[in-house]
Enzyme design. Structure first.
Site, PDB file in Angstrom:
ATOM      1  N   HIS A  20      -3.260  15.007   2.404  1.00 35.33           N
ATOM      2  CA  HIS A  20      -4.546  15.226   1.733  1.00 35.33           C
ATOM      3  C   HIS A  20      -4.750  16.713   1.427  1.00 35.33           C
ATOM      4  O   HIS A  20      -5.155  17.089   0.329  1.00 35.33           O
ATOM      5  CB  HIS A  20      -5.705  14.800   2.650  1.00 35.33           C
ATOM      6  CG  HIS A  20      -5.849  13.341   2.883  1.00 35.33           C
ATOM      7  ND1 HIS A  20      -5.914  12.795   4.146  1.00 35.33           N
ATOM      8  CD2 HIS A  20      -5.951  12.290   2.018  1.00 35.33           C
ATOM      9  CE1 HIS A  20      -6.067  11.479   4.054  1.00 35.33           C
ATOM     10  NE2 HIS A  20      -6.077  11.149   2.773  1.00 35.33           N
ATOM     11  N   LYS A  44     -12.675  -1.575   8.960  1.00 30.57           N
ATOM     12  CA  LYS A  44     -12.940  -1.948  10.354  1.00 30.57           C
ATOM     13  C   LYS A  44     -12.018  -1.219  11.326  1.00 30.57           C
ATOM     14  O   LYS A  44     -12.372  -0.958  12.457  1.00 30.57           O
ATOM     15  CB  LYS A  44     -12.745  -3.460  10.529  1.00 30.57           C
ATOM     16  CG  LYS A  44     -13.910  -4.278  10.041  1.00 30.57           C
ATOM     17  CD  LYS A  44     -13.428  -5.615   9.528  1.00 30.57           C
ATOM     18  CE  LYS A  44     -12.581  -5.425   8.263  1.00 30.57           C
ATOM     19  NZ  LYS A  44     -11.992  -6.672   7.763  1.00 30.57           N
ATOM     20  N   ARG A  93       1.280   7.927  -3.327  1.00 34.19           N
ATOM     21  CA  ARG A  93       2.248   8.118  -2.269  1.00 34.19           C
ATOM     22  C   ARG A  93       3.420   7.170  -2.413  1.00 34.19           C
ATOM     23  O   ARG A  93       4.569   7.539  -2.375  1.00 34.19           O
ATOM     24  CB  ARG A  93       1.583   7.840  -0.903  1.00 34.19           C
ATOM     25  CG  ARG A  93       1.088   9.046  -0.182  1.00 34.19           C
ATOM     26  CD  ARG A  93       0.610   8.702   1.210  1.00 34.19           C
ATOM     27  NE  ARG A  93       0.481   7.294   1.467  1.00 34.19           N
ATOM     28  CZ  ARG A  93       1.347   6.573   2.198  1.00 34.19           C
ATOM     29  NH1 ARG A  93       2.390   7.143   2.733  1.00 34.19           N
ATOM     30  NH2 ARG A  93       1.148   5.289   2.389  1.00 34.19           N
ATOM     31  N   SER A 131      -3.054   8.122   6.760  1.00 35.97           N
ATOM     32  CA  SER A 131      -4.015   8.116   7.858  1.00 35.97           C
ATOM     33  C   SER A 131      -3.853   6.857   8.707  1.00 35.97           C
ATOM     34  O   SER A 131      -3.885   6.917   9.936  1.00 35.97           O
ATOM     35  CB  SER A 131      -5.436   8.170   7.305  1.00 35.97           C
ATOM     36  OG  SER A 131      -5.649   9.366   6.603  1.00 35.97           O
TER      37      SER A 131
END
Lengths: 163, 163, 163, 163, 163, 163
Positions: A20, A44, A93, A131
């Site tokens: 990022h 979630k 990506r 992430s």
């Protein structure tokens, strides 16, 4: 050209990675102002609160000029319009990103023909870092300091020590 | 920001399609100057000469300000440096483009770390239109006027009538 | 419904494989008549002449009713219209086929909105078998009799013995 | 286990890259002997002769024990059998490799059920480096010394200086 | 070569399929010892308990020598190190696996440069069989005995009869 | 040919989009009767009840002859057999659909060799429209009337106003 020089970079940044950060840095060379727009709600499987995510981004972009951090809560096309921007930045990506991004770019330009999405390829050095993968391996105790800013590595360690 | 406002759009344009034209138009809204860089040599399956390709582009971009047409003969990183530019524009049409583009972006940023490739998704309306597919179907007598600028449709008809 | 019951299956069949044959057989259960449309010209890497390819197909479909063999030389949409058909059959083997097929389906339905392409997945048993791969391995002396009709295996052996 | 400890790594090596070398090195840690099997014939876009390719490999693997260089001219399954080996090594670089490799693995295990192909992922550092891409950019005068062994960089420079 | 001859095959095996079994069998021909490492936790959509999964594997590999069953609870790189192994085996079934596997291979070799992942293609016969798809169709009452070891078919029938 | 002229189009239709409607319309030109089979249960991210989904489909297909709406609750192969049908229609929108569809087609033809799945490419105009993406953007207040039948747009507005 005015407002074409403002670019919005929306993501959940849960947490911000070196990938990022690399994209933000490169974007500041393309646009006069880059708005890092942090999604209010995350999946979630989310790890950090909105405040924590913003804190970590603030630390990571401290040395970069012309970067603003903001919260996005709602439709991207609406947000961009309110910001007086027209350009959205997205990183590509892997192939798996491609079709989702294509669909969203089509949707968004249908909803606002003046809306433009600009894609940058994630650097070779970080293309295998996401992430979600980092959250996964950090939850098993892996040291992720190679892939994230210093502050983030520390926060992740704390998070999983506590849990 | 100076030279970041010049973007190079390299392709073989054999011939220019509505998809190319759409990308050039959108690029002029992102950058102050867009250089349409026509590759000198094309694949063996090439149809039009360099002069013909440039002529058709000239006709197609006549109404667009801040667009320059040039010939590229050599390494893209070298060309971009000579032009005093740093940004290259590429269209992403299909997944099949993605990996080639990724490899080239990595290669180019290795050869010149200051080099940036910016990708735009081809519009939904034209994403299934490629020069090679058009050459293929036009060679069988198909009318391609829906997919290319007027002048190009005419030239393709002539080309295949003659051949 | 009339002419909707005629389906055209266009390919180069160089040579016909068990995968092709499986698709033809399954198509006869979906449509009243199946036209196996052999492309006149094949790629430079072609192996068999038009006559040879038709002979091998004839042998392979001898037991199938309602199958017709024809030659296609020109634009598929034109051919289909002349045949009074509206439906084209294509096999999907691998992802790599998908985007080409998508582009062609879009092109064709643009050129003739009444044109419909119907895709069948190649059977699990043959999905890794393609004419081009067979030509490649047969040229090195491999026995391909497991992957093609009997007559084809014999013809391929002769072809490469002679060459 | 005997002959399971011999692995064949077949490719055209036109020329050998750092990616190839990385794979050979890693393979020597998995198998007792690694046979680098150089394809006799290369694609039309080939650059180096068989002798030149072997020379460059010899230089590159000089420091590696248990590596043998050989020429392969014919069907891979036959070659492997003659060598008394059962294992073939292949590198996976990009998705585009995947389907070709899958087809070949299926074909080969059909032709010899005892034949096993083992895939290694190309290192992150070299995954965007392929011989064909290097030939392409070197032909435009690019310096490829970062991506290939020293000797190869020199040979490529000579090749394109001469041409 | 010692510990290079131990290979770890990690998966959730919920339940073990004929595809898994085929991979284990082929791996015993490549390595001296194969550790089937059953993930302690499975996805929310999991069906069988750890004990049940281990029981079914035990039954399935009863005839195979040199196979060990173990439980993995934590980071794969750590587990492999503790086992004194260096090699991990993974099956590639479909393209969708590829990018996840690539990311994990890169991550793992960053965390332990001495760690090697070896990929085998799933056999043509089973490539469309996955545990998750089997759980899905079995939950609707499908007979899956063609795709799994006998004991597993019976256990799945019981599971869904009871539920 | 009898029952070959009945085709089942199974999906969750949550809600029906213009893409679904286009596929149903085109299917009525290929088959004598098209059964729109609405899945009883939808994913956790589902929006509309079974009744609501059926209501919206009814409205959308009101002008189409030979279309029947039904509920499917169980295994597709079983449902198709009970209906006396042999043909299932599926739309292919994006590459991401492809592998799932391939697996299901293989599974289904294993469970019933007489079962045939026919794929149609989603129209260029709607290929980037999926129910899940529409639910996502409508939840943020986006107007989706361009992508769905009139009644659906209204129901979605109500749904998200209420929530």
């Amino acid at each position: 050209m005015s407002d074409r020089s403002v670019a919005v970079y929306p993501a959940s940044f849960d947490p911000i990675t070196n990938g990022h950060l690399d994209l933000i840095t490169r974007s500041t060379r393309l646009f006069e102002r880059v708005v890092v727009a942090v999604g209010k709600n995350v999946a979630k499987s989310g790890l950090f609160s909105l405040e924590e995510r913003i804190d970590m981004i603030s630390g990571a972009v401290a040395d970069l000029d012309r970067v603003e951090i903001d919260v996005i809560d709602g439709l991207l096309v609406d947000y961009v319009r309110e910001k007086g921007a027209h350009v959205v930045i997205r990183g590509l990506r892997v192939l798996a990103d491609f079709e989702y991004e294509f669909e969203m770019a089509m949707m968004n330009s249908h909803m606002n023909p003046d809306f433009e999405t600009v894609y940058l390829m994630t650097s070779a050095r970080w293309f295998f870092v996401s992430s979600s993968r980092l959250r996964e391996i950090a939850s098993f105790g892996a040291d992720v300091s190679e892939f994230v800013p210093k502050l983030v590595a520390q926060k992740m360690k704390e998070k999983f020590a506590r849990s």
